[in-house]
Design an enzyme around this catalytic site. Structure first.
Site, PDB file in Angstrom:
ATOM      1  N   CYS A   1       0.816  -1.214   0.000  1.00  0.00           N
ATOM      2  CA  CYS A   1       0.000   0.000   0.000  1.00  0.00           C
ATOM      3  C   CYS A   1       0.850   1.264   0.000  1.00  0.00           C
ATOM      4  O   CYS A   1       0.655   2.159  -0.809  1.00  0.00           O
ATOM      5  CB  CYS A   1      -0.941   0.001   1.197  1.00  0.00           C
ATOM      6  SG  CYS A   1      -2.016   1.450   1.230  1.00  0.00           S
TER       7      CYS A   1
ATOM      8  N   GLU B   1      -8.041   1.967 -12.380  1.00  0.00           N
ATOM      9  CA  GLU B   1      -7.346   3.131 -11.831  1.00  0.00           C
ATOM     10  C   GLU B   1      -6.172   3.534 -12.718  1.00  0.00           C
ATOM     11  O   GLU B   1      -5.990   4.715 -13.037  1.00  0.00           O
ATOM     12  CB  GLU B   1      -6.878   2.830 -10.408  1.00  0.00           C
ATOM     13  CG  GLU B   1      -8.038   2.780  -9.415  1.00  0.00           C
ATOM     14  CD  GLU B   1      -7.634   2.326  -8.025  1.00  0.00           C
ATOM     15  OE1 GLU B   1      -8.403   2.594  -7.081  1.00  0.00           O
ATOM     16  OE2 GLU B   1      -6.560   1.714  -7.867  1.00  0.00           O
TER      17      GLU B   1
ATOM     18  N   CYS C   1      -1.438   1.744  -2.955  1.00  0.00           N
ATOM     19  CA  CYS C   1      -2.459   2.779  -2.757  1.00  0.00           C
ATOM     20  C   CYS C   1      -1.909   4.203  -2.743  1.00  0.00           C
ATOM     21  O   CYS C   1      -2.447   5.098  -3.396  1.00  0.00           O
ATOM     22  CB  CYS C   1      -3.191   2.547  -1.436  1.00  0.00           C
ATOM     23  SG  CYS C   1      -3.449   0.841  -0.976  1.00  0.00           S
TER      24      CYS C   1
ATOM     25  N   ALA D   1     -13.430   2.450  -1.871  1.00  0.00           N
ATOM     26  CA  ALA D   1     -13.366   3.438  -2.951  1.00  0.00           C
ATOM     27  C   ALA D   1     -12.494   2.896  -4.063  1.00  0.00           C
ATOM     28  O   ALA D   1     -11.525   2.169  -3.819  1.00  0.00           O
ATOM     29  CB  ALA D   1     -12.801   4.758  -2.436  1.00  0.00           C
TER      30      ALA D   1
ATOM     31  N   LYS E   1      -0.188   5.331  -6.061  1.00  0.00           N
ATOM     32  CA  LYS E   1      -1.271   5.353  -7.046  1.00  0.00           C
ATOM     33  C   LYS E   1      -2.133   6.598  -6.916  1.00  0.00           C
ATOM     34  O   LYS E   1      -2.454   7.269  -7.902  1.00  0.00           O
ATOM     35  CB  LYS E   1      -2.109   4.080  -6.898  1.00  0.00           C
ATOM     36  CG  LYS E   1      -3.330   3.963  -7.799  1.00  0.00           C
ATOM     37  CD  LYS E   1      -4.610   4.433  -7.128  1.00  0.00           C
ATOM     38  CE  LYS E   1      -4.770   3.943  -5.736  1.00  0.00           C
ATOM     39  NZ  LYS E   1      -5.726   2.992  -5.403  1.00  0.00           N
TER      40      LYS E   1
ATOM     41  N   HIS F   1     -26.510  22.737   0.276  1.00  0.00           N
ATOM     42  CA  HIS F   1     -26.659  23.251  -1.095  1.00  0.00           C
ATOM     43  C   HIS F   1     -25.714  24.422  -1.346  1.00  0.00           C
ATOM     44  O   HIS F   1     -25.531  25.253  -0.464  1.00  0.00           O
ATOM     45  CB  HIS F   1     -28.109  23.692  -1.314  1.00  0.00           C
ATOM     46  CG  HIS F   1     -28.368  24.227  -2.681  1.00  0.00           C
ATOM     47  ND1 HIS F   1     -28.487  23.408  -3.777  1.00  0.00           N
ATOM     48  CD2 HIS F   1     -28.511  25.502  -3.117  1.00  0.00           C
ATOM     49  CE1 HIS F   1     -28.701  24.156  -4.853  1.00  0.00           C
ATOM     50  NE2 HIS F   1     -28.732  25.436  -4.476  1.00  0.00           N
TER      51      HIS F   1
ATOM     52  N   ARG G   1     -11.518 -10.156 -20.423  1.00  0.00           N
ATOM     53  CA  ARG G   1     -12.185 -11.302 -21.028  1.00  0.00           C
ATOM     54  C   ARG G   1     -13.672 -11.365 -20.706  1.00  0.00           C
ATOM     55  O   ARG G   1     -14.441 -12.033 -21.381  1.00  0.00           O
ATOM     56  CB  ARG G   1     -11.512 -12.589 -20.547  1.00  0.00           C
ATOM     57  CG  ARG G   1     -11.619 -12.823 -19.059  1.00  0.00           C
ATOM     58  CD  ARG G   1     -10.848 -14.043 -18.614  1.00  0.00           C
ATOM     59  NE  ARG G   1     -10.929 -14.241 -17.166  1.00  0.00           N
ATOM     60  CZ  ARG G   1     -10.331 -15.228 -16.520  1.00  0.00           C
ATOM     61  NH1 ARG G   1      -9.586 -16.093 -17.200  1.00  0.00           N
ATOM     62  NH2 ARG G   1     -10.459 -15.342 -15.222  1.00  0.00           N
TER      63      ARG G   1
ATOM     64  N   GLU H   1     -25.893  16.527  -1.688  1.00  0.00           N
ATOM     65  CA  GLU H   1     -27.261  16.780  -1.282  1.00  0.00           C
ATOM     66  C   GLU H   1     -28.246  15.821  -1.970  1.00  0.00           C
ATOM     67  O   GLU H   1     -29.336  15.559  -1.453  1.00  0.00           O
ATOM     68  CB  GLU H   1     -27.673  18.227  -1.569  1.00  0.00           C
ATOM     69  CG  GLU H   1     -27.731  18.604  -3.036  1.00  0.00           C
ATOM     70  CD  GLU H   1     -28.118  20.073  -3.233  1.00  0.00           C
ATOM     71  OE1 GLU H   1     -29.151  20.491  -2.700  1.00  0.00           O
ATOM     72  OE2 GLU H   1     -27.360  20.780  -3.914  1.00  0.00           O
TER      73      GLU H   1
ATOM     74  N   TYR I   1       7.078   5.097   9.160  1.00  0.00           N
ATOM     75  CA  TYR I   1       6.735   3.729   9.572  1.00  0.00           C
ATOM     76  C   TYR I   1       7.849   3.128  10.416  1.00  0.00           C
ATOM     77  O   TYR I   1       7.603   2.512  11.465  1.00  0.00           O
ATOM     78  CB  TYR I   1       6.465   2.856   8.343  1.00  0.00           C
ATOM     79  CG  TYR I   1       5.021   2.810   7.917  1.00  0.00           C
ATOM     80  CD1 TYR I   1       4.292   1.641   8.016  1.00  0.00           C
ATOM     81  CD2 TYR I   1       4.382   3.943   7.422  1.00  0.00           C
ATOM     82  CE1 TYR I   1       2.959   1.586   7.621  1.00  0.00           C
ATOM     83  CE2 TYR I   1       3.069   3.913   7.027  1.00  0.00           C
ATOM     84  CZ  TYR I   1       2.358   2.724   7.128  1.00  0.00           C
ATOM     85  OH  TYR I   1       1.043   2.686   6.752  1.00  0.00           O
TER      86      TYR I   1
ATOM     87  N   ASP J   1      -3.927  -9.651   3.126  1.00  0.00           N
ATOM     88  CA  ASP J   1      -4.200 -10.268   1.831  1.00  0.00           C
ATOM     89  C   ASP J   1      -3.748 -11.717   1.760  1.00  0.00           C
ATOM     90  O   ASP J   1      -4.236 -12.484   0.927  1.00  0.00           O
ATOM     91  CB  ASP J   1      -3.504  -9.478   0.713  1.00  0.00           C
ATOM     92  CG  ASP J   1      -4.064  -8.088   0.530  1.00  0.00           C
ATOM     93  OD1 ASP J   1      -5.023  -7.737   1.245  1.00  0.00           O
ATOM     94  OD2 ASP J   1      -3.543  -7.343  -0.321  1.00  0.00           O
TER      95      ASP J   1
ATOM     96  N   ALA K   1      12.323 -13.761   5.720  1.00  0.00           N
ATOM     97  CA  ALA K   1      12.152 -14.724   6.796  1.00  0.00           C
ATOM     98  C   ALA K   1      11.183 -15.808   6.363  1.00  0.00           C
ATOM     99  O   ALA K   1      10.241 -15.557   5.602  1.00  0.00           O
ATOM    100  CB  ALA K   1      11.633 -14.025   8.056  1.00  0.00           C
TER     101      ALA K   1
ATOM    102  N   TYR L   1      -9.881  -3.044  -9.515  1.00  0.00           N
ATOM    103  CA  TYR L   1      -9.407  -1.762  -8.988  1.00  0.00           C
ATOM    104  C   TYR L   1      -8.172  -1.264  -9.758  1.00  0.00           C
ATOM    105  O   TYR L   1      -8.138  -0.133 -10.259  1.00  0.00           O
ATOM    106  CB  TYR L   1      -8.977  -1.913  -7.528  1.00  0.00           C
ATOM    107  CG  TYR L   1     -10.043  -2.038  -6.484  1.00  0.00           C
ATOM    108  CD1 TYR L   1     -10.307  -0.990  -5.615  1.00  0.00           C
ATOM    109  CD2 TYR L   1     -10.758  -3.219  -6.330  1.00  0.00           C
ATOM    110  CE1 TYR L   1     -11.244  -1.107  -4.600  1.00  0.00           C
ATOM    111  CE2 TYR L   1     -11.704  -3.348  -5.324  1.00  0.00           C
ATOM    112  CZ  TYR L   1     -11.951  -2.294  -4.471  1.00  0.00           C
ATOM    113  OH  TYR L   1     -12.885  -2.413  -3.479  1.00  0.00           O
ATOM    114  N   ILE L   2      -7.134  -2.097  -9.797  1.00  0.00           N
ATOM    115  CA  ILE L   2      -5.852  -1.666 -10.338  1.00  0.00           C
ATOM    116  C   ILE L   2      -5.974  -1.326 -11.821  1.00  0.00           C
ATOM    117  O   ILE L   2      -5.436  -0.317 -12.296  1.00  0.00           O
ATOM    118  CB  ILE L   2      -4.789  -2.749 -10.096  1.00  0.00           C
ATOM    119  CG1 ILE L   2      -4.561  -2.928  -8.594  1.00  0.00           C
ATOM    120  CG2 ILE L   2      -3.474  -2.397 -10.777  1.00  0.00           C
ATOM    121  CD1 ILE L   2      -3.674  -4.102  -8.245  1.00  0.00           C
TER     122      ILE L   2
END
Length: 450
Positions: free
Chosen positions: A43, A183, A48, A342, A51, A436, A200, A441, A100, A304, A116, A179-180
């Site tokens: 990600c 996008e 993600c 999304a 992207k 509005h 296909r 809305e 991270y 995953d 590992a 998705y991929i």
């Protein structure tokens, strides 16, 4: 050489593994995390996040055009520099990876930059041959892109490659419809490439609501993406000027590059799982119970690598549930009844809950639908339409699903998912005062079922 015992060794430094490692360490457990590539996983490093940055970049081509309708005159034709985008992306990814790593260190996690594998239920073998003894092992190795089973597939790019291409492909074929695929079709089309998307099957985004499938296909076609549905690829041929894709029926397409985005497979090969007694299904996914424990009591898995819905927030939630269960003593499951997601296609999609077909299989439903041109596109002159759809149970008026396609859909669905998850009824939406002027809305103004 056998090192001192750990309470937990995590194999894989993606979103799920990092969250589990940090939470476990914060309970006082001795935790190590082994990652052979870069901390952050698919990600953050090659999925993600980069992207979405490229989605933003590609959207400027339409913004430059639309600006004239709002009174702006650009002094010269905009020029796109692929190299500058790649360099800017790399700086941001480096920054995020540093965060991270710092967060893991602050939590007390030992990060080991090596591959590992599982030696046995209580030992992990590192690439340098050393062994880590541990009470628990967490597999969080994610998934890897798949290639099409046709001759010449080795010439395809995968999503891991596409962010750092040395040259921008002027003619790009994308294989897939998830998705991929959709996008990156929008990204490269927006950046100026000639893009064809071949699949296909008959529809984009196979598991999504049928109205979203149709609407996105229409809008992508308007933007210039060459959609080729029901197109079965037979082989890929390398030529002196690029690649040649051969389809059933004799159709041939010549391009500079082909991106395979046909799906991802659990990244379990060569991890030693089966030898340790861990069960894998036919697709290679680790089999776990609802608390992410395999049939080997000391070995767990999240993300995953266990199959199911492949979403980063879900992997994070699973990693947290594992840590609470094992290290906090609070048995925790992950609730999926109202899972929002999304797709950063162009236009983007936001969806939560049941599709119309799923809801009808359960009982009588009412469908509320609005399709309109958003105010943003009026002066710009763009014929892009927004779709909003609510799926409602006829018996109790509970909102079972919400499906949006248009500018800001991802932002809207996050908030709407709270209401759907709480069991909101159509009358609850009807009572809300409309904001509005906004596209959102329409969600509280759809008064009659279609």
């Amino acid at each position: 050489m056998t090192q001192s015992p750990y309470d937990l060794v995590v194999i894989g430094g993606g979103s799920g593994g990092v969250r589990a490692a940090r939470m476990a360490a914060q309970t006082g457990a001795k935790v190590a995390l082994a990652e052979e590539s870069r901390v952050g996983g698919t990600c953050v490093i090659r999925g993600c996040v980069p992207k979405k940055l490229y989605v933003y970049a590609s959207g400027f081509s339409e913004s430059f055009h639309d600006a004239e309708g709002f009174g702006w005159s650009l002094p010269a034709a905009p020029v796109f520099d692929w190299g500058k985008l790649v360099a800017a992306k790399n700086r941001e990814i480096d920054r995020l990876e540093g965060i991270y790593g710092a967060n893991l260190k602050a939590a007390g996690v030992e990060t080991i930059p090596q591959r590992a594998t599982v030696a046995d239920p209580h030992r992990v073998r590192l690439a340098d041959g050393s062994l880590l003894e541990t009470r628990h092992i967490l597999i969080a190795t994610g998934a890897r892109p798949s290639l099409p089973p046709v001759p010449g597939a080795e010439h395809c790019l995968i999503s891991d490659d596409v962010f750092d291409l040395s040259e921008f492909p002027k003619r790009l074929l994308i294989l897939g419809a998830g998705y991929i695929a959709v996008e990156f079709a929008g990204v490269f089309n927006g950046l100026g490439a000639e893009v064809a998307l071949a699949h296909r099957g008959p529809n984009l985004l196979r598991t999504f609501d049928s109205d979203l499938q149709t609407h996105l296909a229409e809008e992508m076609t308007k933007k210039g993406v060459d959609l080729r549905l029901n197109a079965a690829l037979e082989r890929i041929e390398k030529t002196s000027s690029g690649l040649r894709a051969h389809f059933a029926g004799g159709e041939v397409l010549e391009v500079d590059a082909i991106l395979a985005a046909i799906g991802r497979a659990p990244n379990t090969a060569g991890l030693g799982l089966e030898a340790a007694g861990v069960e894998l299904n036919a697709k290679g996914a680790v089999q776990t119970d609802e608390y992410f424990q395999t049939r080997i009591p000391s070995i767990f898995a999240v993300g995953d690598v266990i199959g199911g819905v492949a979403l980063t927030p879900l992997a994070i939630r699973q990693g947290a549930a594992f840590a609470r269960t094992v290290f906090e003593g609070v048995r925790t499951k992950v609730e999926l009844s109202a899972l929002p997601t999304a797709v950063f296609s162009q236009p983007e999609i936001g969806t939560v809950g049941l599709t119309e077909a799923q809801a009808r299989a359960l009982g009588e439903t009412e469908i509320y639908r609005a399709k309109f041109r958003a105010m943003f596109h009026t002066l710009g002159g763009r014929d892009e339409r927004t779709l909003m759809k609510l799926v409602v149970s006829k018996s109790d008026q509970k909102v079972l699903g919400a499906h949006l396609c248009g500018h800001g859909a991802a932002e809207m669905i996050q908030t709407l998912a709270v209401a759907v998850g709480m069991g909101a009824r159509k009358e609850d939406l009807d009572r809300v005062l409309a904001v509005h002027p906004s596209s959102a809305e329409e969600l509280v103004l759809m008064s009659k079922p279609v």
